[in-house]
Design an enzyme around this catalytic site. Structure first.
Site, short mmCIF file in Angstrom:
data_model
loop_
_atom_site.label_atom_id
_atom_site.label_comp_id
_atom_site.label_asym_id
_atom_site.label_seq_id
_atom_site.Cartn_x
_atom_site.Cartn_y
_atom_site.Cartn_z
N GLY A 1 53.47 45.82 45.12
CA GLY A 1 53.42 45.16 44.30
C GLY A 1 54.08 45.48 42.77
N TYR B 1 38.44 34.07 39.51
CA TYR B 1 39.57 34.81 38.99
C TYR B 1 39.84 34.65 37.74
CZ TYR B 1 44.45 36.51 39.04
OH TYR B 1 45.67 37.07 38.78
#
Length: 287
Positions: free
Chosen positions: A13, A151
């Site tokens: 990523g 999150y």
């Protein structure tokens, strides 16, 4: 001497893309990851382009590994110019259906890891009287979103943590702080987030929230394939913004990475898009 940069979460990523791009732009990169067995792709890139990248083991949830990596870098270079806190993990689930262990995990990876890595690096930058700490957050650090409360809570915490440090560390010690706020990244990140929503049998969690969650997942998949209107950017696009932020003469506190991210957060950031005005106001008020 080259400027060096410590990056967390570089096995894939954004961390992987940033490591390669920064090395190609004359930075000495210390690319760290929890599991060195996942370093194959990065090693291939290093060999292909003869990149100045050293791979180190570092688990952001374990302070001893952070301290060990930081000490190794300082022994070699005597400094750390830039810290990129990139390691993180997605998570999408209802609070009621989340275990206490999962709450600890998502908080440790996305918030506590940033705090303790910064804690290890900050004294070095302070003694140098220079440095730049960049934390990868998300628009989820500015706007709460369905099924992402844990999150978002962790990313909100990183935003507040960084903003607070900027009020009393930045000017006296010449250390810049920046928050990179993507709308979404087209990597394994989203897939990993979705896998956290299923039970141990691989079945989607059921219950009263199920119809709402199904609608949420359908929307996420639809947005991922919506072309220019998609919130999802490539790791390389985010890496380019990180490079620009590092090279900026006066790095902003906050950087959204796309028009979609700007539009999504407009109600929160319109009065102070890059966060500079508020930090200066807080300094004037308290210091």
């Amino acid at each position: 001497m080259k400027k060096n940069i410590l990056i967390t979460g570089t096995s894939s990523g954004v961390g992987l893309a940033a490591s390669i791009l920064l090395a190609k732009n004359n930075y000495k990169v210390y690319a760290t990851m929890r599991n060195l067995k996942k370093s194959t792709v990065l090693k291939e890139a290093i060999a292909k382009d003869n990149l100045d990248i050293e791979i180190l083991e570092l688990d952001v949830t374990k302070y001893d590994t952070i301290e060990h990596a930081v000490n190794m870098i300082v022994e070699k270079d005597g400094k750390i110019d830039v810290l990129l806190n990139n390691a993180g993990a997605g998570f999408a689930k209802t609070l009621e259906q989340t275990s206490l262990d999962q709450i600890d995990w998502i908080t440790d990876v996305n918030y506590k890891g940033v705090v303790i890595t910064t804690k290890a690096v900050l004294p070095i930058m302070r003694k140098m009287n220079s440095g730049h700490i960049i934390n990868i957050t998300s628009i989820g650090g500015l706007v709460g979103q369905p099924f992402n409360e844990l999150y978002c809570g962790a990313k909100f915490a990183v935003e507040g943590f960084t903003e607070a440090l900027a009020t009393y560390v930045a000017k006296p010690f010449n250390i810049n702080f920046s928050l990179i706020e993507p709308g979404g990244i087209a990597t394994e990140f989203m897939n990993n987030a979705i896998t956290k929503t299923v039970d141990e049998k691989g079945e989607m969690v059921t219950g009263e929230y199920a119809p709402i969650f199904t609608k949420y997942l359908e929307g996420a998949k639809s947005r991922a394939g919506s072309g220019t209107a998609s919130p999802y950017q490539t790791p390389e696009e985010i890496a380019a913004i990180i490079l620009d932020t590092i090279n900026a003469k006066n790095p902003p506190l906050r950087v959204r990475t796309s028009e979609w991210a700007e539009n999504m957060t407009a109600l929160k950031v319109k009065a102070d898009p890059d966060g500079t005005k508020l930090v200066n106001q807080v300094i004037d008020y308290f210091l």
